[in-house]
Scaffold this motif. Structure first.
Motif, PDB file in Angstrom:
ATOM      1  N   TRP A  35       0.814  -1.220   0.000  1.00 57.53           N
ATOM      2  CA  TRP A  35       0.000   0.000   0.000  1.00 57.53           C
ATOM      3  C   TRP A  35       0.851   1.274   0.000  1.00 57.53           C
ATOM      4  O   TRP A  35       0.311   2.374  -0.161  1.00 57.53           O
ATOM      5  N   TYR A  36       2.180   1.163   0.142  1.00 59.03           N
ATOM      6  CA  TYR A  36       3.051   2.319  -0.099  1.00 59.03           C
ATOM      7  C   TYR A  36       2.837   2.850  -1.515  1.00 59.03           C
ATOM      8  O   TYR A  36       3.072   4.020  -1.792  1.00 59.03           O
ATOM      9  N   SER A  37       2.429   1.960  -2.414  1.00 54.40           N
ATOM     10  CA  SER A  37       2.214   2.307  -3.815  1.00 54.40           C
ATOM     11  C   SER A  37       0.717   2.300  -4.122  1.00 54.40           C
ATOM     12  O   SER A  37       0.079   1.242  -4.050  1.00 54.40           O
ATOM     13  N   PRO A  38       0.114   3.433  -4.486  1.00 58.16           N
ATOM     14  CA  PRO A  38      -1.298   3.415  -4.895  1.00 58.16           C
ATOM     15  C   PRO A  38      -1.549   2.510  -6.088  1.00 58.16           C
ATOM     16  O   PRO A  38      -2.627   1.924  -6.221  1.00 58.16           O
ATOM     17  N   TYR A  85       6.533  -4.695  -2.219  1.00 54.36           N
ATOM     18  CA  TYR A  85       6.212  -4.882  -3.636  1.00 54.36           C
ATOM     19  C   TYR A  85       5.243  -6.033  -3.879  1.00 54.36           C
ATOM     20  O   TYR A  85       5.141  -6.529  -4.993  1.00 54.36           O
ATOM     21  N   GLY A  86       4.552  -6.461  -2.835  1.00 55.54           N
ATOM     22  CA  GLY A  86       3.627  -7.565  -3.004  1.00 55.54           C
ATOM     23  C   GLY A  86       4.301  -8.904  -3.170  1.00 55.54           C
ATOM     24  O   GLY A  86       3.709  -9.846  -3.702  1.00 55.54           O
ATOM     25  N   GLN A  87       5.564  -9.033  -2.673  1.00 57.44           N
ATOM     26  CA  GLN A  87       6.288 -10.297  -2.860  1.00 57.44           C
ATOM     27  C   GLN A  87       5.534 -11.478  -2.272  1.00 57.44           C
ATOM     28  O   GLN A  87       5.590 -12.580  -2.799  1.00 57.44           O
ATOM     29  N   CYS A  88       4.843 -11.268  -1.138  1.00 53.37           N
ATOM     30  CA  CYS A  88       4.161 -12.393  -0.499  1.00 53.37           C
ATOM     31  C   CYS A  88       2.644 -12.339  -0.685  1.00 53.37           C
ATOM     32  O   CYS A  88       1.901 -12.991   0.054  1.00 53.37           O
ATOM     33  N   VAL A  89       2.187 -11.601  -1.687  1.00 47.14           N
ATOM     34  CA  VAL A  89       0.757 -11.557  -2.005  1.00 47.14           C
ATOM     35  C   VAL A  89       0.446 -12.650  -3.029  1.00 47.14           C
ATOM     36  O   VAL A  89       1.066 -12.709  -4.090  1.00 47.14           O
ATOM     37  N   THR A 335       3.543   8.785  -2.260  1.00 50.69           N
ATOM     38  CA  THR A 335       4.120   7.487  -2.566  1.00 50.69           C
ATOM     39  C   THR A 335       5.624   7.707  -2.653  1.00 50.69           C
ATOM     40  O   THR A 335       6.138   8.683  -2.086  1.00 50.69           O
ATOM     41  N   TYR A 336       6.355   6.844  -3.341  1.00 48.30           N
ATOM     42  CA  TYR A 336       7.812   6.991  -3.330  1.00 48.30           C
ATOM     43  C   TYR A 336       8.419   6.363  -4.575  1.00 48.30           C
ATOM     44  O   TYR A 336       7.754   5.658  -5.336  1.00 48.30           O
ATOM     45  N   LEU A 337       9.694   6.634  -4.772  1.00 42.89           N
ATOM     46  CA  LEU A 337      10.503   5.978  -5.789  1.00 42.89           C
ATOM     47  C   LEU A 337      11.799   5.485  -5.155  1.00 42.89           C
ATOM     48  O   LEU A 337      12.146   5.891  -4.040  1.00 42.89           O
ATOM     49  N   GLN A 338      12.505   4.624  -5.885  1.00 46.90           N
ATOM     50  CA  GLN A 338      13.826   4.166  -5.467  1.00 46.90           C
ATOM     51  C   GLN A 338      14.804   4.552  -6.575  1.00 46.90           C
ATOM     52  O   GLN A 338      14.674   4.093  -7.716  1.00 46.90           O
ATOM     53  N   VAL A 339      15.760   5.389  -6.217  1.00 44.68           N
ATOM     54  CA  VAL A 339      16.624   6.032  -7.199  1.00 44.68           C
ATOM     55  C   VAL A 339      18.083   5.675  -6.913  1.00 44.68           C
ATOM     56  O   VAL A 339      18.542   5.814  -5.773  1.00 44.68           O
ATOM     57  N   ALA A 340      18.807   5.228  -7.917  1.00 47.73           N
ATOM     58  CA  ALA A 340      20.254   5.049  -7.821  1.00 47.73           C
ATOM     59  C   ALA A 340      20.917   6.133  -8.657  1.00 47.73           C
ATOM     60  O   ALA A 340      20.575   6.329  -9.831  1.00 47.73           O
ATOM     61  N   PHE A 406      14.595   1.928  -9.650  1.00 43.85           N
ATOM     62  CA  PHE A 406      14.126   0.594  -9.314  1.00 43.85           C
ATOM     63  C   PHE A 406      12.648   0.741  -8.945  1.00 43.85           C
ATOM     64  O   PHE A 406      12.308   1.211  -7.861  1.00 43.85           O
ATOM     65  N   ASP A 407      11.810   0.366  -9.877  1.00 41.19           N
ATOM     66  CA  ASP A 407      10.380   0.686  -9.829  1.00 41.19           C
ATOM     67  C   ASP A 407       9.680  -0.045  -8.681  1.00 41.19           C
ATOM     68  O   ASP A 407       9.575  -1.277  -8.705  1.00 41.19           O
ATOM     69  N   PRO A 408       9.152   0.677  -7.677  1.00 40.22           N
ATOM     70  CA  PRO A 408       8.445   0.027  -6.570  1.00 40.22           C
ATOM     71  C   PRO A 408       6.949  -0.114  -6.802  1.00 40.22           C
ATOM     72  O   PRO A 408       6.203  -0.395  -5.863  1.00 40.22           O
ATOM     73  N   HIS A 409       6.514   0.062  -8.041  1.00 37.95           N
ATOM     74  CA  HIS A 409       5.087   0.023  -8.343  1.00 37.95           C
ATOM     75  C   HIS A 409       4.712  -1.172  -9.220  1.00 37.95           C
ATOM     76  O   HIS A 409       3.670  -1.172  -9.877  1.00 37.95           O
TER      77      HIS A 409
END
Length: 461
Positions: A35-38, A85-89, A335-340, A406-409
Protein backbone atom coordinates in the motif's frame (compact mmCIF):
# COMPACT_ATOMS: atom_id res chain seq x y z
CA UNK A 1 -10.05 -32.09 -9.67
CA UNK A 2 -11.40 -28.64 -8.84
CA UNK A 3 -9.50 -26.15 -6.68
CA UNK A 4 -11.96 -26.72 -3.81
CA UNK A 5 -11.51 -30.50 -4.02
CA UNK A 6 -7.74 -30.12 -4.14
CA UNK A 7 -7.70 -27.84 -1.10
CA UNK A 8 -9.94 -30.22 0.84
CA UNK A 9 -7.69 -33.14 0.00
CA UNK A 10 -4.61 -31.09 0.86
CA UNK A 11 -6.02 -30.23 4.30
CA UNK A 12 -6.99 -33.81 4.96
CA UNK A 13 -3.45 -34.95 4.20
CA UNK A 14 -1.70 -32.36 6.40
CA UNK A 15 -1.81 -34.85 9.26
CA UNK A 16 -1.55 -32.44 12.16
CA UNK A 17 0.47 -29.68 10.47
CA UNK A 18 -1.03 -26.39 11.62
CA UNK A 19 -3.19 -24.47 9.14
CA UNK A 20 -5.75 -21.65 9.14
CA UNK A 21 -8.60 -20.85 6.78
CA UNK A 22 -10.38 -18.18 8.83
CA UNK A 23 -11.24 -15.17 6.62
CA UNK A 24 -9.57 -12.58 8.87
CA UNK A 25 -6.41 -14.65 9.22
CA UNK A 26 -6.24 -15.17 5.46
CA UNK A 27 -6.67 -11.45 4.84
CA UNK A 28 -3.87 -10.53 7.26
CA UNK A 29 -1.44 -13.11 5.85
CA UNK A 30 -2.17 -12.25 2.22
CA UNK A 31 -0.75 -8.72 2.44
CA UNK A 32 2.52 -6.88 2.85
CA UNK A 33 3.30 -3.16 2.67
CA UNK A 34 2.33 -2.86 -1.00
CA UNK A 35 0.00 0.00 0.00
CA UNK A 36 3.05 2.32 -0.10
CA UNK A 37 2.21 2.31 -3.81
CA UNK A 38 -1.30 3.41 -4.90
CA UNK A 39 -0.70 1.52 -8.13
CA UNK A 40 0.01 -1.74 -6.30
CA UNK A 41 -2.77 -1.08 -3.84
CA UNK A 42 -5.31 -1.01 -6.66
CA UNK A 43 -3.82 -4.17 -8.14
CA UNK A 44 -3.34 -6.25 -4.98
CA UNK A 45 -5.75 -5.18 -2.25
CA UNK A 46 -8.31 -7.89 -3.12
CA UNK A 47 -5.84 -10.75 -3.64
CA UNK A 48 -6.24 -13.50 -1.03
CA UNK A 49 -4.85 -16.90 -0.29
CA UNK A 50 -7.24 -19.75 0.42
CA UNK A 51 -5.28 -21.46 3.19
CA UNK A 52 -2.36 -20.56 5.46
CA UNK A 53 -0.14 -23.40 6.59
CA UNK A 54 2.33 -22.87 9.44
CA UNK A 55 5.02 -25.60 9.52
CA UNK A 56 6.95 -25.96 12.76
CA UNK A 57 10.03 -27.65 11.31
CA UNK A 58 11.93 -28.35 8.10
CA UNK A 59 10.36 -31.82 8.11
CA UNK A 60 6.91 -30.27 8.06
CA UNK A 61 7.98 -27.89 5.28
CA UNK A 62 9.07 -30.91 3.25
CA UNK A 63 5.74 -32.65 3.85
CA UNK A 64 3.83 -29.54 2.72
CA UNK A 65 6.00 -29.21 -0.39
CA UNK A 66 5.15 -32.78 -1.39
CA UNK A 67 1.44 -32.14 -0.98
CA UNK A 68 1.62 -28.90 -2.95
CA UNK A 69 3.17 -30.83 -5.82
CA UNK A 70 0.66 -33.67 -5.53
CA UNK A 71 -2.35 -31.39 -5.72
CA UNK A 72 -0.80 -28.73 -8.00
CA UNK A 73 -1.73 -25.83 -5.75
CA UNK A 74 -0.18 -22.34 -6.02
CA UNK A 75 2.23 -21.71 -3.14
CA UNK A 76 3.30 -18.34 -1.76
CA UNK A 77 5.89 -18.03 1.01
CA UNK A 78 5.91 -15.32 3.67
CA UNK A 79 7.91 -14.23 6.67
CA UNK A 80 7.19 -11.01 8.54
CA UNK A 81 5.32 -9.50 5.58
CA UNK A 82 7.28 -6.23 5.63
CA UNK A 83 8.10 -6.12 1.91
CA UNK A 84 6.80 -3.30 -0.24
CA UNK A 85 6.21 -4.88 -3.64
CA UNK A 86 3.63 -7.57 -3.00
CA UNK A 87 6.29 -10.30 -2.86
CA UNK A 88 4.16 -12.39 -0.50
CA UNK A 89 0.76 -11.56 -2.01
CA UNK A 90 -0.82 -14.65 -3.65
CA UNK A 91 -1.83 -13.48 -7.12
CA UNK A 92 -3.56 -16.80 -7.88
CA UNK A 93 -4.83 -17.75 -4.42
CA UNK A 94 -3.84 -21.18 -3.20
CA UNK A 95 -1.69 -21.90 -0.16
CA UNK A 96 0.38 -19.41 1.85
CA UNK A 97 3.23 -20.94 3.81
CA UNK A 98 4.12 -18.89 6.91
CA UNK A 99 7.73 -19.72 7.77
CA UNK A 100 8.06 -17.68 10.98
CA UNK A 101 8.14 -20.82 13.17
CA UNK A 102 11.40 -21.86 11.54
CA UNK A 103 13.40 -19.55 13.78
CA UNK A 104 16.28 -21.56 15.23
CA UNK A 105 19.89 -20.38 15.13
CA UNK A 106 21.71 -23.52 14.02
CA UNK A 107 25.32 -22.40 14.34
CA UNK A 108 27.33 -19.34 15.34
CA UNK A 109 31.08 -19.21 15.04
CA UNK A 110 33.59 -16.45 14.40
CA UNK A 111 32.46 -14.53 11.33
CA UNK A 112 29.51 -16.77 10.47
CA UNK A 113 25.95 -17.66 11.48
CA UNK A 114 23.67 -20.35 10.05
CA UNK A 115 20.01 -19.84 10.86
CA UNK A 116 16.54 -20.99 9.84
CA UNK A 117 14.82 -18.70 7.39
CA UNK A 118 11.93 -17.65 9.63
CA UNK A 119 14.08 -16.07 12.34
CA UNK A 120 13.29 -12.42 12.96
CA UNK A 121 16.28 -10.25 12.13
CA UNK A 122 16.21 -8.37 15.42
CA UNK A 123 16.42 -11.60 17.40
CA UNK A 124 19.11 -12.98 15.12
CA UNK A 125 21.21 -9.86 15.62
CA UNK A 126 20.72 -10.16 19.38
CA UNK A 127 21.94 -13.76 19.25
CA UNK A 128 25.00 -12.68 17.28
CA UNK A 129 25.70 -9.89 19.78
CA UNK A 130 25.74 -12.40 22.61
CA UNK A 131 28.89 -13.75 20.94
CA UNK A 132 30.40 -10.28 20.43
CA UNK A 133 29.36 -10.09 16.77
CA UNK A 134 26.65 -8.45 14.66
CA UNK A 135 24.95 -8.71 11.27
CA UNK A 136 26.48 -6.94 8.32
CA UNK A 137 23.19 -5.34 7.26
CA UNK A 138 19.45 -5.40 7.79
CA UNK A 139 16.30 -3.56 6.64
CA UNK A 140 14.79 -0.71 8.65
CA UNK A 141 11.92 -3.13 9.45
CA UNK A 142 14.31 -5.42 11.39
CA UNK A 143 11.90 -5.75 14.32
CA UNK A 144 9.40 -7.76 12.23
CA UNK A 145 11.26 -8.86 9.09
CA UNK A 146 12.64 -12.39 8.84
CA UNK A 147 16.07 -13.20 7.52
CA UNK A 148 14.63 -15.44 4.78
CA UNK A 149 12.32 -12.67 3.62
CA UNK A 150 15.22 -10.23 3.52
CA UNK A 151 17.32 -12.62 1.44
CA UNK A 152 14.44 -13.43 -0.94
CA UNK A 153 13.09 -9.91 -1.36
CA UNK A 154 15.74 -7.41 -0.28
CA UNK A 155 18.91 -5.98 -1.75
CA UNK A 156 20.53 -4.01 1.07
CA UNK A 157 19.81 -1.52 3.81
CA UNK A 158 21.26 -0.35 7.08
CA UNK A 159 24.88 -1.50 7.06
CA UNK A 160 25.24 -1.30 3.27
CA UNK A 161 27.34 1.82 3.78
CA UNK A 162 29.93 -0.37 5.49
CA UNK A 163 29.43 -3.81 3.93
CA UNK A 164 27.85 -3.33 0.51
CA UNK A 165 24.73 -5.01 -0.84
CA UNK A 166 23.41 -8.49 -0.12
CA UNK A 167 24.61 -9.71 -3.51
CA UNK A 168 28.19 -8.60 -2.90
CA UNK A 169 30.57 -11.55 -2.47
CA UNK A 170 30.81 -13.07 0.99
CA UNK A 171 27.78 -11.41 2.56
CA UNK A 172 25.54 -14.48 2.08
CA UNK A 173 27.44 -17.74 1.62
CA UNK A 174 24.94 -20.56 2.14
CA UNK A 175 21.28 -21.27 1.38
CA UNK A 176 19.38 -24.52 1.88
CA UNK A 177 16.39 -25.03 -0.40
CA UNK A 178 13.55 -27.57 -0.37
CA UNK A 179 12.17 -28.36 -3.81
CA UNK A 180 8.44 -28.47 -4.58
CA UNK A 181 7.83 -31.91 -6.07
CA UNK A 182 6.25 -35.20 -5.00
CA UNK A 183 9.55 -36.32 -3.49
CA UNK A 184 11.13 -33.03 -2.36
CA UNK A 185 14.87 -32.74 -2.55
CA UNK A 186 17.30 -30.75 -0.42
CA UNK A 187 19.59 -28.47 -2.42
CA UNK A 188 22.47 -26.66 -0.75
CA UNK A 189 23.85 -23.58 -2.49
CA UNK A 190 27.16 -22.02 -1.55
CA UNK A 191 29.02 -18.83 -2.37
CA UNK A 192 28.11 -17.36 -5.76
CA UNK A 193 25.52 -20.10 -6.39
CA UNK A 194 23.25 -18.46 -3.79
CA UNK A 195 22.43 -15.83 -6.44
CA UNK A 196 20.10 -18.43 -7.95
CA UNK A 197 17.59 -17.70 -5.18
CA UNK A 198 18.71 -14.37 -3.66
CA UNK A 199 16.15 -11.70 -4.60
CA UNK A 200 14.01 -14.23 -6.44
CA UNK A 201 10.84 -13.34 -4.46
CA UNK A 202 10.37 -16.95 -3.35
CA UNK A 203 9.60 -18.11 -6.89
CA UNK A 204 12.12 -20.93 -7.16
CA UNK A 205 12.48 -23.05 -4.06
CA UNK A 206 11.60 -22.97 -0.37
CA UNK A 207 14.51 -21.36 1.49
CA UNK A 208 14.73 -22.98 4.94
CA UNK A 209 18.26 -22.06 6.08
CA UNK A 210 20.76 -19.32 5.31
CA UNK A 211 24.40 -18.75 6.20
CA UNK A 212 25.58 -15.17 6.68
CA UNK A 213 28.80 -13.37 7.46
CA UNK A 214 29.15 -11.67 10.85
CA UNK A 215 31.45 -8.88 11.92
CA UNK A 216 32.71 -7.85 15.39
CA UNK A 217 29.97 -5.96 17.23
CA UNK A 218 30.12 -2.21 17.74
CA UNK A 219 28.06 -0.22 20.25
CA UNK A 220 27.03 2.28 17.58
CA UNK A 221 26.27 5.85 18.56
CA UNK A 222 22.93 7.01 17.16
CA UNK A 223 23.31 10.65 16.26
CA UNK A 224 22.12 13.52 14.09
CA UNK A 225 23.97 16.49 12.63
CA UNK A 226 22.00 19.53 11.49
CA UNK A 227 22.88 21.81 8.58
CA UNK A 228 21.47 24.99 7.07
CA UNK A 229 21.19 23.70 3.53
CA UNK A 230 20.62 20.23 2.12
CA UNK A 231 23.67 20.55 -0.11
CA UNK A 232 25.82 21.06 3.01
CA UNK A 233 24.33 17.93 4.56
CA UNK A 234 25.00 15.89 1.41
CA UNK A 235 28.57 17.14 1.08
CA UNK A 236 29.26 16.30 4.71
CA UNK A 237 27.87 12.76 4.28
CA UNK A 238 29.77 12.07 1.06
CA UNK A 239 32.98 13.49 2.53
CA UNK A 240 32.61 11.30 5.62
CA UNK A 241 32.12 8.25 3.43
CA UNK A 242 35.00 9.08 1.11
CA UNK A 243 37.19 9.69 4.15
CA UNK A 244 36.50 6.23 5.50
CA UNK A 245 34.66 7.31 8.62
CA UNK A 246 33.47 4.18 10.43
CA UNK A 247 29.69 4.42 10.22
CA UNK A 248 26.98 1.80 9.93
CA UNK A 249 24.47 4.33 8.60
CA UNK A 250 24.60 7.78 6.99
CA UNK A 251 21.21 9.12 5.91
CA UNK A 252 20.59 12.64 4.62
CA UNK A 253 17.04 13.88 5.26
CA UNK A 254 15.90 17.30 4.12
CA UNK A 255 14.06 19.66 6.46
CA UNK A 256 10.59 19.21 4.96
CA UNK A 257 10.51 15.76 6.61
CA UNK A 258 10.81 17.27 10.10
CA UNK A 259 7.02 17.40 10.76
CA UNK A 260 6.86 13.64 10.16
CA UNK A 261 9.63 12.97 12.73
CA UNK A 262 7.33 13.92 15.56
CA UNK A 263 9.36 12.38 18.39
CA UNK A 264 12.50 14.39 17.69
CA UNK A 265 11.31 17.96 18.32
CA UNK A 266 14.30 20.31 18.49
CA UNK A 267 16.64 17.45 17.63
CA UNK A 268 15.34 17.83 14.06
CA UNK A 269 13.73 21.26 13.67
CA UNK A 270 11.91 22.38 10.54
CA UNK A 271 14.59 24.96 9.68
CA UNK A 272 17.49 22.51 9.36
CA UNK A 273 18.44 19.55 7.19
CA UNK A 274 19.68 16.44 8.97
CA UNK A 275 22.20 13.66 8.73
CA UNK A 276 21.07 10.69 10.81
CA UNK A 277 23.93 8.31 11.49
CA UNK A 278 25.20 5.31 13.41
CA UNK A 279 28.81 6.15 14.22
CA UNK A 280 31.53 4.10 15.90
CA UNK A 281 32.30 5.55 19.37
CA UNK A 282 35.91 6.14 18.35
CA UNK A 283 34.70 8.30 15.44
CA UNK A 284 32.22 10.52 17.27
CA UNK A 285 34.70 13.32 17.91
CA UNK A 286 35.72 13.31 14.24
CA UNK A 287 32.06 13.21 13.17
CA UNK A 288 31.31 16.23 15.38
CA UNK A 289 34.36 18.21 14.27
CA UNK A 290 33.76 17.65 10.56
CA UNK A 291 30.08 18.58 10.91
CA UNK A 292 31.04 21.81 12.68
CA UNK A 293 33.67 22.55 10.04
CA UNK A 294 30.85 22.55 7.46
CA UNK A 295 28.65 24.82 9.55
CA UNK A 296 26.64 22.05 11.19
CA UNK A 297 26.07 20.94 14.74
CA UNK A 298 25.35 17.61 16.41
CA UNK A 299 21.91 17.71 18.02
CA UNK A 300 22.15 14.40 19.90
CA UNK A 301 24.47 11.44 20.28
CA UNK A 302 23.26 8.41 22.25
CA UNK A 303 23.71 4.68 22.50
CA UNK A 304 20.79 2.53 21.46
CA UNK A 305 19.77 2.03 25.09
CA UNK A 306 19.88 5.78 25.67
CA UNK A 307 17.81 6.40 22.53
CA UNK A 308 15.11 4.02 23.75
CA UNK A 309 15.16 5.54 27.24
CA UNK A 310 14.69 9.01 25.71
CA UNK A 311 11.64 7.80 23.76
CA UNK A 312 13.31 8.40 20.40
CA UNK A 313 13.59 6.18 17.36
CA UNK A 314 16.93 4.53 16.61
CA UNK A 315 18.75 6.05 13.66
CA UNK A 316 18.00 3.01 11.48
CA UNK A 317 14.30 3.95 11.66
CA UNK A 318 15.06 7.45 10.32
CA UNK A 319 16.10 6.42 6.83
CA UNK A 320 15.56 3.98 3.99
CA UNK A 321 11.87 3.12 3.62
CA UNK A 322 10.99 3.87 7.24
CA UNK A 323 11.00 7.48 6.06
CA UNK A 324 8.16 6.69 3.67
CA UNK A 325 6.24 4.94 6.43
CA UNK A 326 6.52 7.93 8.77
CA UNK A 327 5.24 10.29 6.08
CA UNK A 328 2.34 8.01 5.10
CA UNK A 329 1.15 7.88 8.70
CA UNK A 330 0.46 11.61 8.44
CA UNK A 331 -0.39 12.08 4.76
CA UNK A 332 -1.73 9.31 2.50
CA UNK A 333 -1.14 11.44 -0.59
CA UNK A 334 2.49 10.39 -0.82
CA UNK A 335 4.12 7.49 -2.57
CA UNK A 336 7.81 6.99 -3.33
CA UNK A 337 10.50 5.98 -5.79
CA UNK A 338 13.83 4.17 -5.47
CA UNK A 339 16.62 6.03 -7.20
CA UNK A 340 20.25 5.05 -7.82
CA UNK A 341 22.51 7.98 -8.73
CA UNK A 342 25.22 7.90 -11.38
CA UNK A 343 28.79 7.59 -10.13
CA UNK A 344 30.53 9.72 -9.02
CA UNK A 345 27.75 11.30 -7.00
CA UNK A 346 27.18 15.02 -7.55
CA UNK A 347 25.19 16.89 -4.85
CA UNK A 348 24.53 19.68 -7.37
CA UNK A 349 22.33 17.24 -9.31
CA UNK A 350 20.18 16.77 -6.21
CA UNK A 351 19.84 20.51 -5.72
CA UNK A 352 18.74 20.86 -9.35
CA UNK A 353 16.15 18.13 -8.79
CA UNK A 354 14.87 19.87 -5.67
CA UNK A 355 14.47 23.10 -7.63
CA UNK A 356 12.79 21.33 -10.54
CA UNK A 357 10.17 19.42 -8.54
CA UNK A 358 9.50 21.71 -5.60
CA UNK A 359 6.71 20.47 -3.35
CA UNK A 360 6.07 17.45 -5.55
CA UNK A 361 9.09 15.53 -4.20
CA UNK A 362 10.73 15.47 -0.77
CA UNK A 363 14.25 14.05 -0.73
CA UNK A 364 16.40 11.83 1.44
CA UNK A 365 19.56 9.99 0.43
CA UNK A 366 21.34 6.85 1.60
CA UNK A 367 25.08 6.38 1.52
CA UNK A 368 25.96 2.81 0.50
CA UNK A 369 28.46 0.66 -1.37
CA UNK A 370 27.93 -1.61 -4.34
CA UNK A 371 30.59 -3.78 -5.97
CA UNK A 372 33.12 -2.17 -3.67
CA UNK A 373 32.35 1.38 -4.84
CA UNK A 374 30.42 4.24 -3.28
CA UNK A 375 26.79 4.22 -4.44
CA UNK A 376 24.22 6.83 -3.41
CA UNK A 377 20.52 6.00 -3.37
CA UNK A 378 17.43 8.10 -2.75
CA UNK A 379 13.93 7.10 -1.73
CA UNK A 380 12.10 10.39 -2.31
CA UNK A 381 8.52 10.98 -1.32
CA UNK A 382 6.47 11.62 -4.45
CA UNK A 383 3.13 13.40 -4.44
CA UNK A 384 0.91 10.88 -6.21
CA UNK A 385 -0.73 12.32 -9.33
CA UNK A 386 -1.78 9.07 -11.00
CA UNK A 387 -0.02 6.25 -12.80
CA UNK A 388 0.74 8.17 -16.01
CA UNK A 389 2.38 11.02 -14.13
CA UNK A 390 4.40 8.56 -12.04
CA UNK A 391 5.88 6.99 -15.14
CA UNK A 392 6.48 10.36 -16.77
CA UNK A 393 8.51 11.27 -13.68
CA UNK A 394 10.45 8.00 -13.82
CA UNK A 395 11.31 8.58 -17.48
CA UNK A 396 12.42 12.13 -16.73
CA UNK A 397 14.72 11.15 -13.86
CA UNK A 398 16.35 8.50 -16.03
CA UNK A 399 16.65 10.51 -19.25
CA UNK A 400 17.51 13.97 -17.86
CA UNK A 401 19.56 13.02 -14.82
CA UNK A 402 21.08 9.64 -15.69
CA UNK A 403 19.54 8.03 -12.61
CA UNK A 404 18.39 4.42 -12.49
CA UNK A 405 14.91 3.86 -11.07
CA UNK A 406 14.13 0.59 -9.31
CA UNK A 407 10.38 0.69 -9.83
CA UNK A 408 8.44 0.03 -6.57
CA UNK A 409 5.09 0.02 -8.34
CA UNK A 410 5.34 -3.39 -10.02
CA UNK A 411 5.11 -6.99 -8.77
CA UNK A 412 7.58 -8.76 -11.03
CA UNK A 413 11.27 -9.18 -10.21
CA UNK A 414 12.41 -8.02 -13.63
CA UNK A 415 10.33 -4.84 -13.82
CA UNK A 416 11.41 -3.70 -10.36
CA UNK A 417 15.02 -4.03 -9.34
CA UNK A 418 16.51 -6.69 -11.60
CA UNK A 419 15.79 -4.88 -14.88
CA UNK A 420 16.22 -8.11 -16.86
CA UNK A 421 15.35 -11.80 -16.65
CA UNK A 422 17.93 -13.76 -14.66
CA UNK A 423 18.38 -16.93 -16.70
CA UNK A 424 20.16 -18.70 -13.84
CA UNK A 425 17.16 -18.13 -11.54
CA UNK A 426 14.77 -19.47 -14.17
CA UNK A 427 16.99 -22.51 -14.77
CA UNK A 428 16.99 -23.15 -11.03
CA UNK A 429 13.20 -22.80 -10.92
CA UNK A 430 12.94 -25.66 -13.43
CA UNK A 431 14.88 -27.75 -10.92
CA UNK A 432 13.39 -26.59 -7.60
CA UNK A 433 9.83 -25.76 -8.70
CA UNK A 434 9.33 -27.92 -11.79
CA UNK A 435 5.54 -27.47 -11.92
CA UNK A 436 5.76 -23.66 -11.68
CA UNK A 437 3.65 -23.51 -8.52
CA UNK A 438 5.68 -21.01 -6.47
CA UNK A 439 4.51 -17.40 -6.28
CA UNK A 440 3.01 -17.43 -9.78
CA UNK A 441 2.96 -14.13 -11.63
CA UNK A 442 6.07 -12.67 -9.95
CA UNK A 443 8.63 -13.44 -12.67
CA UNK A 444 8.31 -12.77 -16.40
CA UNK A 445 11.01 -15.33 -17.06
CA UNK A 446 8.66 -18.27 -16.44
CA UNK A 447 5.93 -19.39 -18.82
CA UNK A 448 3.43 -22.21 -18.42
CA UNK A 449 5.02 -24.32 -21.16
CA UNK A 450 8.17 -24.66 -19.01
CA UNK A 451 6.32 -26.71 -16.37
CA UNK A 452 7.04 -30.41 -16.01
CA UNK A 453 4.34 -32.51 -17.62
CA UNK A 454 2.69 -34.97 -15.25
CA UNK A 455 0.76 -37.63 -17.09
CA UNK A 456 -0.87 -39.03 -13.93
CA UNK A 457 -2.20 -35.82 -12.44
CA UNK A 458 -4.38 -33.33 -14.23
CA UNK A 459 -4.23 -29.61 -13.58
CA UNK A 460 -6.31 -28.13 -10.79
CA UNK A 461 -8.98 -25.73 -12.03
Amino acid sequence: MTRTQALDAFKADLAGIRFHDDANYLSARSKDYFWYSPILNDLLQDKLGELVVVPQSVEEVTAVAALIARYKLPLTLRGGGTGNYGQCVPLEGGVIMDLTRLDKVREIREGYVRVEAGARISRLDEAARETGQELLMYPSTRQMATIGGFIAGGSGGIGSLRHGMLRDPGNVSYIKVITVEENPQVIELRDDAIQKVQHAYGTNGIVVEVGLALTPATDWIHTAALFDGYDHALRFATSAQEGGMDCYLLTAVERRFAPYYTKFGDYFPADRDAIFAMVAPSELARFTAEAEARGGRVSFAMTKDEIRAAGLQPAYECGWNHTTLQALKADKGWTYLQVAYPRPFDPDLVMAQMARYGEELYWHHEMARMDGEIQIFALPLVRYRGKDETYRLIAELESLDGCTIFDPHVVTIEDGGMKQIDDSQIAFKKQADPYGLMNPGKTRGWSADMARKDETQGEVV
